[in-house]
Design a protein around this motif. Structure first.
Motif, PDB file in Angstrom:
ATOM      1  N   LEU A 158       0.609  -1.379   0.061  1.00  0.00           N
ATOM      2  CA  LEU A 158       0.029  -0.222   0.258  1.00  0.00           C
ATOM      3  C   LEU A 158       0.995   1.156   0.098  1.00  0.00           C
ATOM      4  O   LEU A 158      -0.058   2.199  -0.179  1.00  0.00           O
ATOM      5  N   ALA A 159       2.062   1.262   0.617  1.00  0.00           N
ATOM      6  CA  ALA A 159       2.704   2.283   0.211  1.00  0.00           C
ATOM      7  C   ALA A 159       3.368   2.549  -0.964  1.00  0.00           C
ATOM      8  O   ALA A 159       4.206   3.746  -0.807  1.00  0.00           O
ATOM      9  N   LEU A 160       3.582   1.747  -1.237  1.00  0.00           N
ATOM     10  CA  LEU A 160       4.327   1.927  -3.102  1.00  0.00           C
ATOM     11  C   LEU A 160       4.245   3.184  -3.955  1.00  0.00           C
ATOM     12  O   LEU A 160       4.995   4.264  -3.959  1.00  0.00           O
ATOM     13  N   PRO A 161       2.612   3.877  -3.946  1.00  0.00           N
ATOM     14  CA  PRO A 161       2.508   4.788  -4.055  1.00  0.00           C
ATOM     15  C   PRO A 161       3.030   6.557  -3.577  1.00  0.00           C
ATOM     16  O   PRO A 161       3.204   7.114  -4.427  1.00  0.00           O
ATOM     17  N   MET A 162       2.544   5.711  -2.690  1.00  0.00           N
ATOM     18  CA  MET A 162       3.323   7.494  -1.802  1.00  0.00           C
ATOM     19  C   MET A 162       4.918   7.455  -1.983  1.00  0.00           C
ATOM     20  O   MET A 162       5.298   7.883  -2.034  1.00  0.00           O
ATOM     21  N   PHE A 163       5.275   6.251  -2.695  1.00  0.00           N
ATOM     22  CA  PHE A 163       6.799   6.457  -2.412  1.00  0.00           C
ATOM     23  C   PHE A 163       7.162   6.651  -4.514  1.00  0.00           C
ATOM     24  O   PHE A 163       8.582   6.534  -5.100  1.00  0.00           O
ATOM     25  N   GLY A 164       6.101   6.773  -4.969  1.00  0.00           N
ATOM     26  CA  GLY A 164       6.470   7.266  -6.100  1.00  0.00           C
ATOM     27  C   GLY A 164       6.463   6.139  -7.267  1.00  0.00           C
ATOM     28  O   GLY A 164       6.356   5.649  -8.611  1.00  0.00           O
ATOM     29  N   VAL A 165       5.883   4.202  -6.988  1.00  0.00           N
ATOM     30  CA  VAL A 165       5.853   3.610  -7.630  1.00  0.00           C
ATOM     31  C   VAL A 165       4.315   3.056  -7.894  1.00  0.00           C
ATOM     32  O   VAL A 165       3.502   2.649  -6.608  1.00  0.00           O
TER      33      VAL A 165
END
Length: 120
Positions: free
Chosen positions: A67-74
Protein backbone atom coordinates in the motif's frame (compact mmCIF):
# COMPACT_ATOMS: atom_id res chain seq x y z
CA UNK A 1 20.18 7.91 -20.17
CA UNK A 2 19.41 6.42 -16.75
CA UNK A 3 20.02 2.75 -16.18
CA UNK A 4 16.91 0.65 -15.72
CA UNK A 5 16.70 -1.53 -12.64
CA UNK A 6 14.29 -4.36 -11.94
CA UNK A 7 13.49 -5.89 -8.56
CA UNK A 8 12.57 -9.50 -9.20
CA UNK A 9 10.54 -11.01 -6.36
CA UNK A 10 10.02 -14.78 -6.53
CA UNK A 11 9.41 -15.66 -2.90
CA UNK A 12 6.12 -16.35 -1.15
CA UNK A 13 5.15 -13.56 1.23
CA UNK A 14 5.88 -15.54 4.39
CA UNK A 15 8.32 -18.25 5.39
CA UNK A 16 11.49 -16.28 4.70
CA UNK A 17 12.59 -12.66 4.87
CA UNK A 18 13.20 -12.32 1.12
CA UNK A 19 9.72 -11.13 0.17
CA UNK A 20 9.78 -8.36 2.78
CA UNK A 21 13.37 -7.43 1.91
CA UNK A 22 12.50 -7.13 -1.77
CA UNK A 23 9.61 -4.76 -1.12
CA UNK A 24 11.67 -2.77 1.39
CA UNK A 25 14.50 -2.44 -1.16
CA UNK A 26 12.05 -1.06 -3.72
CA UNK A 27 10.65 1.42 -1.18
CA UNK A 28 14.13 2.50 -0.04
CA UNK A 29 15.29 3.04 -3.61
CA UNK A 30 12.11 4.94 -4.43
CA UNK A 31 12.67 7.20 -1.42
CA UNK A 32 15.95 8.21 -3.07
CA UNK A 33 14.30 8.75 -6.48
CA UNK A 34 15.84 5.55 -7.83
CA UNK A 35 12.67 3.45 -8.01
CA UNK A 36 13.26 0.13 -9.74
CA UNK A 37 10.43 -1.60 -11.52
CA UNK A 38 8.96 -4.53 -9.62
CA UNK A 39 8.19 -7.93 -11.16
CA UNK A 40 6.55 -10.65 -9.10
CA UNK A 41 6.75 -14.17 -10.43
CA UNK A 42 6.53 -17.76 -9.26
CA UNK A 43 5.46 -17.80 -5.58
CA UNK A 44 6.07 -14.04 -5.42
CA UNK A 45 2.65 -13.67 -7.07
CA UNK A 46 1.11 -14.64 -3.71
CA UNK A 47 2.39 -11.33 -2.30
CA UNK A 48 -0.35 -9.54 -4.24
CA UNK A 49 -3.25 -11.30 -2.52
CA UNK A 50 -4.86 -9.08 0.07
CA UNK A 51 -6.78 -11.69 2.05
CA UNK A 52 -3.88 -13.00 4.11
CA UNK A 53 -3.70 -13.41 7.89
CA UNK A 54 0.00 -13.85 8.73
CA UNK A 55 -0.57 -13.02 12.40
CA UNK A 56 -1.44 -16.70 12.91
CA UNK A 57 2.16 -17.62 12.11
CA UNK A 58 3.68 -14.68 13.97
CA UNK A 59 4.44 -12.60 10.87
CA UNK A 60 3.63 -9.02 9.92
CA UNK A 61 1.52 -8.46 6.84
CA UNK A 62 3.25 -7.27 3.68
CA UNK A 63 0.07 -5.43 2.73
CA UNK A 64 1.30 -2.20 4.32
CA UNK A 65 4.45 -2.32 2.19
CA UNK A 66 2.38 -2.81 -0.95
CA UNK A 67 0.00 0.00 0.00
CA UNK A 68 3.00 2.31 0.50
CA UNK A 69 4.24 1.85 -3.08
CA UNK A 70 2.26 4.73 -4.62
CA UNK A 71 3.31 7.06 -1.77
CA UNK A 72 6.90 6.46 -2.88
CA UNK A 73 6.12 7.01 -6.56
CA UNK A 74 5.82 3.36 -7.58
CA UNK A 75 2.65 3.40 -9.65
CA UNK A 76 3.10 0.18 -11.62
CA UNK A 77 3.82 -3.39 -10.58
CA UNK A 78 4.37 -6.24 -13.03
CA UNK A 79 3.31 -9.83 -12.41
CA UNK A 80 3.99 -12.94 -14.45
CA UNK A 81 0.75 -14.10 -16.04
CA UNK A 82 1.92 -17.71 -16.14
CA UNK A 83 2.74 -17.65 -12.41
CA UNK A 84 -0.80 -16.50 -11.67
CA UNK A 85 -2.30 -19.26 -13.82
CA UNK A 86 -0.08 -21.99 -12.33
CA UNK A 87 -1.11 -20.96 -8.82
CA UNK A 88 -4.80 -20.55 -9.57
CA UNK A 89 -4.75 -16.82 -8.84
CA UNK A 90 -7.37 -14.80 -10.69
CA UNK A 91 -5.83 -11.53 -11.87
CA UNK A 92 -9.10 -9.82 -10.92
CA UNK A 93 -8.33 -10.57 -7.24
CA UNK A 94 -5.19 -8.42 -7.39
CA UNK A 95 -5.69 -4.83 -6.41
CA UNK A 96 -3.32 -2.32 -4.88
CA UNK A 97 -4.93 1.11 -4.57
CA UNK A 98 -2.98 3.66 -6.60
CA UNK A 99 -0.94 1.01 -8.41
CA UNK A 100 -1.56 -0.41 -11.85
CA UNK A 101 -0.85 -4.14 -11.98
CA UNK A 102 0.33 -5.22 -15.42
CA UNK A 103 0.57 -8.82 -16.58
CA UNK A 104 3.77 -9.97 -18.29
CA UNK A 105 3.60 -12.94 -20.63
CA UNK A 106 7.24 -13.20 -21.77
CA UNK A 107 9.24 -12.70 -18.57
CA UNK A 108 12.55 -13.58 -20.26
CA UNK A 109 12.33 -10.70 -22.72
CA UNK A 110 10.95 -8.41 -20.02
CA UNK A 111 13.89 -9.07 -17.66
CA UNK A 112 16.44 -8.84 -20.49
CA UNK A 113 15.39 -5.21 -21.12
CA UNK A 114 16.89 -4.09 -17.79
CA UNK A 115 20.47 -3.04 -17.07
CA UNK A 116 20.41 -4.32 -13.49
CA UNK A 117 18.26 -7.01 -11.86
CA UNK A 118 17.95 -7.36 -8.10
CA UNK A 119 16.75 -10.82 -7.17
CA UNK A 120 14.72 -11.57 -4.03
Amino acid sequence: MAKRTLALCRQAPYGSALAREGLEAVLAAAAMDQAPDLLLLRDGAFQLLGDQSPEGIGQKSLQRNLLALPMFGVERVYVCERSLMERGIDAKRIEIPGVKVELVLDTGSFIAAYDTVLSF
